[in-house]
Design an enzyme around this catalytic site. Structure first.
Site, PDB file in Angstrom:
ATOM      1  N   PHE A   1      -1.274  18.433  45.033  1.00 27.67           N
ATOM      2  CA  PHE A   1       0.134  18.820  44.984  1.00 27.67           C
ATOM      3  C   PHE A   1       0.986  17.549  45.102  1.00 27.67           C
ATOM      4  O   PHE A   1       0.753  16.744  45.999  1.00 27.67           O
ATOM      5  CB  PHE A   1       0.409  19.786  46.137  1.00 27.67           C
TER       6      PHE A   1
ATOM      7  N   ASP B   1      -5.798  18.871  52.862  1.00 27.89           N
ATOM      8  CA  ASP B   1      -4.651  19.752  52.722  1.00 27.89           C
ATOM      9  C   ASP B   1      -5.191  21.157  52.451  1.00 27.89           C
ATOM     10  O   ASP B   1      -5.734  21.428  51.375  1.00 27.89           O
ATOM     11  CB  ASP B   1      -3.772  19.274  51.563  1.00 27.89           C
TER      12      ASP B   1
ATOM     13  N   TYR C   1       3.223  29.929  55.121  1.00 32.12           N
ATOM     14  CA  TYR C   1       4.029  30.942  54.411  1.00 32.12           C
ATOM     15  C   TYR C   1       3.316  31.451  53.165  1.00 32.12           C
ATOM     16  O   TYR C   1       3.817  32.343  52.496  1.00 32.12           O
ATOM     17  CB  TYR C   1       5.414  30.385  54.041  1.00 32.12           C
ATOM     18  N   LYS C   2       2.149  30.878  52.835  1.00 25.64           N
ATOM     19  CA  LYS C   2       1.401  31.326  51.651  1.00 25.64           C
ATOM     20  C   LYS C   2       0.463  32.467  52.059  1.00 25.64           C
ATOM     21  O   LYS C   2       0.928  33.546  52.379  1.00 25.64           O
ATOM     22  CB  LYS C   2       0.669  30.128  51.052  1.00 25.64           C
TER      23      LYS C   2
ATOM     24  N   ARG D   1      -0.607  31.787  37.252  1.00 20.93           N
ATOM     25  CA  ARG D   1      -1.370  31.814  38.488  1.00 20.93           C
ATOM     26  C   ARG D   1      -1.247  33.185  39.135  1.00 20.93           C
ATOM     27  O   ARG D   1      -0.147  33.686  39.317  1.00 20.93           O
ATOM     28  CB  ARG D   1      -0.803  30.749  39.428  1.00 20.93           C
TER      29      ARG D   1
HETATM   30  C1  LIG Z   1       2.568  24.533  49.028  1.00 16.55           C
HETATM   31  C2  LIG Z   1       1.943  23.206  49.207  1.00 16.55           C
HETATM   32  C3  LIG Z   1       2.601  22.191  49.890  1.00 16.55           C
HETATM   33  C4  LIG Z   1       4.033  22.408  50.343  1.00 16.55           C
HETATM   34  O1  LIG Z   1       4.436  21.596  51.358  1.00 16.55           O
HETATM   35  P1  LIG Z   1       5.738  21.926  52.204  1.00 16.55           P
HETATM   36  O2  LIG Z   1       5.919  20.712  53.000  1.00 16.55           O
HETATM   37  O3  LIG Z   1       5.473  23.170  52.972  1.00 16.55           O
HETATM   38  O4  LIG Z   1       6.860  22.177  51.242  1.00 16.55           O
HETATM   39  C5  LIG Z   1       1.922  21.001  50.098  1.00 16.55           C
HETATM   40  N1  LIG Z   1       0.669  20.813  49.636  1.00 16.55           N
HETATM   41  C6  LIG Z   1       0.027  21.786  48.932  1.00 16.55           C
HETATM   42  C7  LIG Z   1      -1.356  21.560  48.424  1.00 16.55           C
HETATM   43  C8  LIG Z   1       0.644  22.998  48.705  1.00 16.55           C
HETATM   44  O5  LIG Z   1       0.021  23.943  48.017  1.00 16.55           O
END
Ligand SMILES: *Cc1c(COP(=O)(O)O)cnc(C)c1O
Length: 424
Positions: A128, A209, A234-235, A384
């Protein structure tokens, strides 16, 4: 085929041991929700704990820090302990704090110690982008140049990573490695233990992560010997928009100095001595900085109860069955129409969502939304879909496949504009 698909879906829903949890969630009216990996839905449990926190504020004012039930002073540590079994950690190895990106910064500030010729950070081009931005800025903070000091492992197919290829890049110029557990686009699940073992053999610190696996895939972060990990809540964990992120720190590192210190990381009993010298809690709690965001965290408290009740192993078993069913149906009905599954077939190599690729992916997503089905889109062409164990039915998976089939067969996506929205 579609008739048989529906029969099969109903048979599986009939035998689903987690079916009773769906009723505890608020499914937005008129929608078929396939986006629980971007923002999980609200449950009765989450809303009740959120209301409890708001009522404590209303009724107690500042006394809530110690007198609220549960108290606010140790909120992050307590939620961490509640979260710990889902990721295979000891209770004091997890704290709920900050955001995913902020936690990566805090952990990189703790562990990235470029020295001599060992100065590089190893990541991958499929991670990401926020993680890559954070790592590049950490390199710069240490006076390095991301062009040289941040190595991005390449993907051979643009979808997946090969653990052996990642390991081949772990040489003695690498100080720190950071990889996703589940890739946000394709849904591939990496072998954390194998990567951690290889990194440690070469003297490299490694972190993961787990944003796309926490709440969908059970982890064994302690036993797999990850040095650290971080993830969103939140996911798949349904903590609500802006709920605090997870931070895991292996016990052997409790003695390290937090890279970004703050007063909520100090030893609890002495925090209000307000001493000039910083002494951090010998636990993941020591990696907190400022006052925890109680109202943002409160919904997560109730959301986690559902996982304790259902059990992470059952959640994973149903999740694999849902994604397996989706992949089977897609293979039979959608590949002839130009779709391609970007998600690995092997259960041990996939997380909780499925990536269906199509050159018209964006417009197909628009057409799904117009039918009340909520997917998300990831460029360049990924539709997705995340059927979530606690609230998605097999029948919904079947209906999603049927909608995709109809949209593409009858070129219904042509009614939509190719211009993308700001949040997809
Ligand atoms: C959703 C996601 C994030 C988001 O990070 P935030 O700091 O919560 O905005 C980071 N890394 C991955 C792999 C994600 O899927």
């Amino acid at each position: 085929m579609s008739g048989r698909g529906m029969e099969e879906a109903r048979r599986r829903d009939g035998g689903d041991p987690l079916a009773r949890f769906r009723g505890r969630f608020h499914i937005p009216p008129g929608t078929l929700y396939m986006d629980g990996n971007s923002l999980g839905l609200a449950s009765e449990d989450a809303l009740a704990s959120l209301e409890r926190a708001a009522a404590s504020w209303r009724d107690l004012g500042i006394r809530g820090w110690l007198e609220a039930k549960p108290d606010w002073f140790t909120y992050g540590e307590r939620l961490g302990a509640k979260m710990a079994p889902l990721v295979g950690a000891f209770p004091d190895e997890v704290v709920l704090v900050g955001s995913t990106t902020a936690n990566l910064h805090s952990l990189a500030a703790t562990f990235y110690r470029p020295q001599g010729t060992r100065r590089r950070i190893l990541a991958d081009e499929l991670n990401f982008p926020s993680d890559l931005y954070a790592l590049a800025s950490q390199v710069r903070l240490h006076g390095g140049d991301p062009e040289r000091d941040l190595i991005l492992a390449r993907s051979a197919d643009g979808r997946t990573l090969d653990e052996e290829a990642l390991i081949a890049l772990m040489d003695d110029t690498v100080a720190l490695a950071v990889f996703p557990s589940v890739l946000y686009r394709s849904g591939q699940l990496l072998d954390l233990r194998r990567l951690a073992e290889a990194a440690h053999r070469r003297g490299i610190v490694i972190g993961f992560d787990c944003a796309h696996s926490a709440g969908a895939v059970p982890h064994r972060l302690h036993d797999d010997d990850a040095d650290f990990a971080f993830w969103c809540t939140y996911k798949h964990l349904n903590g609500g928009p802006g709920s605090p992120a997870g931070l895991f720190l292996h016990r052997r590192h409790f003695g390290r100095e937090p890279g970004l210190a703050g007063w909520f990381g100090t030893v609890k009993e002495r925090q209000f001595d307000l001493a000039v010298d910083f002494e951090h809690q010998p636990s993941a709690g020591g990696w907190q900085m400022g006052t925890p965001c109680i109202l943002s965290a409160a919904a997560l408290d109730g959301a986690l109860d559902l996982f304790a009740e259902a059990g992470m192993e059952s959640v994973r078993a149903k999740s694999l069955e849902l994604t397996g069913f989706l992949l089977d149906q897609a293979e039979a009905r959608l590949t002839p129409l130009g779709f391609r599954a970007g998600t690995p077939r092997e259960p041990e190599r996939r997380g909780g969502h499925v990536a269906l690729e199509h050159p018209e992916g964006w417009r197909i997503c628009c057409a799904l939304k117009a039918r009340g089905i909520v997917p998300d889109f990831r460029p360049p062409q990924v539709v997705r879909l995340a059927p979530v164990a606690l609230y998605t039915t097999f029948e919904e998976v079947e209906r999603t496949v049927a909608a995709l089939e109809e949209i593409v067969r009858n070129r219904k996506y042509e009614a939509f504009s190719a211009a993308r929205a700001a949040v997809s």
